[in-house]
Enzyme design. Structure first.
Site, PDB file in Angstrom:
ATOM      1  N   TYR A  59      25.743  67.754   8.952  1.00  0.00           N
ATOM      2  CA  TYR A  59      24.445  67.084   9.064  1.00  0.00           C
ATOM      3  C   TYR A  59      23.709  67.422   7.776  1.00  0.00           C
ATOM      4  O   TYR A  59      23.355  68.577   7.544  1.00  0.00           O
ATOM      5  CB  TYR A  59      23.712  67.624  10.285  1.00  0.00           C
ATOM      6  CG  TYR A  59      22.350  67.011  10.570  1.00  0.00           C
ATOM      7  CD1 TYR A  59      22.153  66.228  11.691  1.00  0.00           C
ATOM      8  CD2 TYR A  59      21.254  67.252   9.737  1.00  0.00           C
ATOM      9  CE1 TYR A  59      20.907  65.676  11.985  1.00  0.00           C
ATOM     10  CE2 TYR A  59      20.012  66.704  10.010  1.00  0.00           C
ATOM     11  CZ  TYR A  59      19.843  65.928  11.132  1.00  0.00           C
ATOM     12  OH  TYR A  59      18.604  65.386  11.409  1.00  0.00           O
ATOM     13  N   TYR A 123      17.670  73.025   7.645  1.00  0.00           N
ATOM     14  CA  TYR A 123      19.020  72.724   7.177  1.00  0.00           C
ATOM     15  C   TYR A 123      19.717  73.999   6.708  1.00  0.00           C
ATOM     16  O   TYR A 123      20.873  74.261   7.081  1.00  0.00           O
ATOM     17  CB  TYR A 123      18.947  71.709   6.045  1.00  0.00           C
ATOM     18  CG  TYR A 123      20.246  71.497   5.306  1.00  0.00           C
ATOM     19  CD1 TYR A 123      21.325  70.859   5.913  1.00  0.00           C
ATOM     20  CD2 TYR A 123      20.401  71.917   3.983  1.00  0.00           C
ATOM     21  CE1 TYR A 123      22.516  70.655   5.239  1.00  0.00           C
ATOM     22  CE2 TYR A 123      21.581  71.712   3.301  1.00  0.00           C
ATOM     23  CZ  TYR A 123      22.638  71.089   3.933  1.00  0.00           C
ATOM     24  OH  TYR A 123      23.818  70.899   3.257  1.00  0.00           O
TER      25      TYR A 123
END
Length: 291
Positions: A59, A123
């Site tokens: 991702y 992230y």
């Protein structure tokens, strides 16, 4: 040798598949529609027979992860663990691709492979968790961190900069973030060379040598596109606030590669000169990867 590449339709995954095929090895390319890495049973089923697994699935929507960290964690941590467990179960070597975002970006010297991680973004946290999961699940893992990736096989900074410069006749680019622009073809080559060298398990940094700012890289890109680099003006990160904080310093050291006798990727500016025509779509590159 039988290789399996996850995330095989991504910018890096495409180049890994191509580089393995060029080496004369058998390779299975698993895109998102072929393997949902969050499904452990599917991972075990599809990795049967693999001798090397390269985990490129991730991702990577850095800003979106700030408001949807669970989704990023599911892919970047849980998915990484599933692939690592499956690779270990079938006795395959595991190469897991990670990122500079696991560091805080506050250093003044290149980050060592063993430097403490301190991610500042969602992230980064999910990728750091993925590293931990891979290490826990696969004793023979190789974690390869990279940064500032660009390539012909997907959207990337050089393509955007060249397009905007041509459309607007000028643009502002931050000059207070420093890193190592890295061609996906060179990273793919490094992954193959690590496996061919039977490198010990551990953490390695797969970035170009040297360093520059985004502004410096943009000037090089604009020049390669046939425009005047002077149309790229410097600005600061404060002028381009994003949901996820960007590391101010993303320079990674290559000591672990040097200790095992595997050459790091060459200087970023030389590698960009070799990659530019292919990445910008001007003509196919005949350059071989950097040793």
């Amino acid at each position: 040798m039988h290789w399996v590449v996850t995330g095989a339709h991504g910018m890096l995954g495409r180049d890994v598949v191509q580089r393995v095929a060029l080496a004369g090895e058998g390779v299975v390319a698993l895109a998102r529609e072929d393997l949902d890495v969050t499904d452990p049973e599917a991972a075990h089923r599809l990795l049967v027979g693999a001798e090397v697994v390269v985990s490129c699935a991730a991702y990577t929507a850095v800003d979106a992860a700030e408001t949807d960290e669970p989704a990023a964690f599911t892919v970047n941590a849980v998915g990484a663990a599933n692939v690592a467990r499956a690779a270990a179960a079938v006795g395959a070597r595991m190469v897991h691709v990670s990122t500079d975002y696991v560091f805080d970006g506050a250093a003044a010297e290149p980050y060592d492979e063993e430097a403490p991680v301190a991610p500042r973004s969602a992230y980064g946290r999910t990728k750091a968790a993925g590293e931990w999961a891979v290490r826990a699940a696969h004793p023979g893992h190789m974690v390869v961190r990279t940064a500032w990736l660009y390539g012909a096989g997907g959207p990337c900074f050089p393509k955007t900069i060249a397009r905007v410069a041509a459309e607007r006749g000028g643009l502002d680019v931050v000059d207070d973030q420093v890193g190592q622009p890295t061609w996906t073809r060179d990273l793919a080559d490094l992954v193959v060379r690590l496996v061919e060298a039977d490198a010990p398990g551990g953490t390695y940094h797969g970035t170009s040598s040297g360093r520059t700012s985004w502004h410096g890289f943009a000037r090089a890109v604009v020049g390669s596109a046939g425009l005047d680099p002077a149309i790229v003006a410097p600005t600061t990160s404060e002028a381009f606030v994003r949901p996820a904080p960007r590391p101010a310093f993303s320079v990674l050291g290559h000591a672990a590669l040097e200790r095992i006798g595997v050459a790091p990727i060459g200087a970023w500016d030389e590698r960009w000169a070799a990659a530019a025509d292919e990445v910008l779509g001007q003509r196919p590159s005949a350059s071989s990867p950097s040793r």
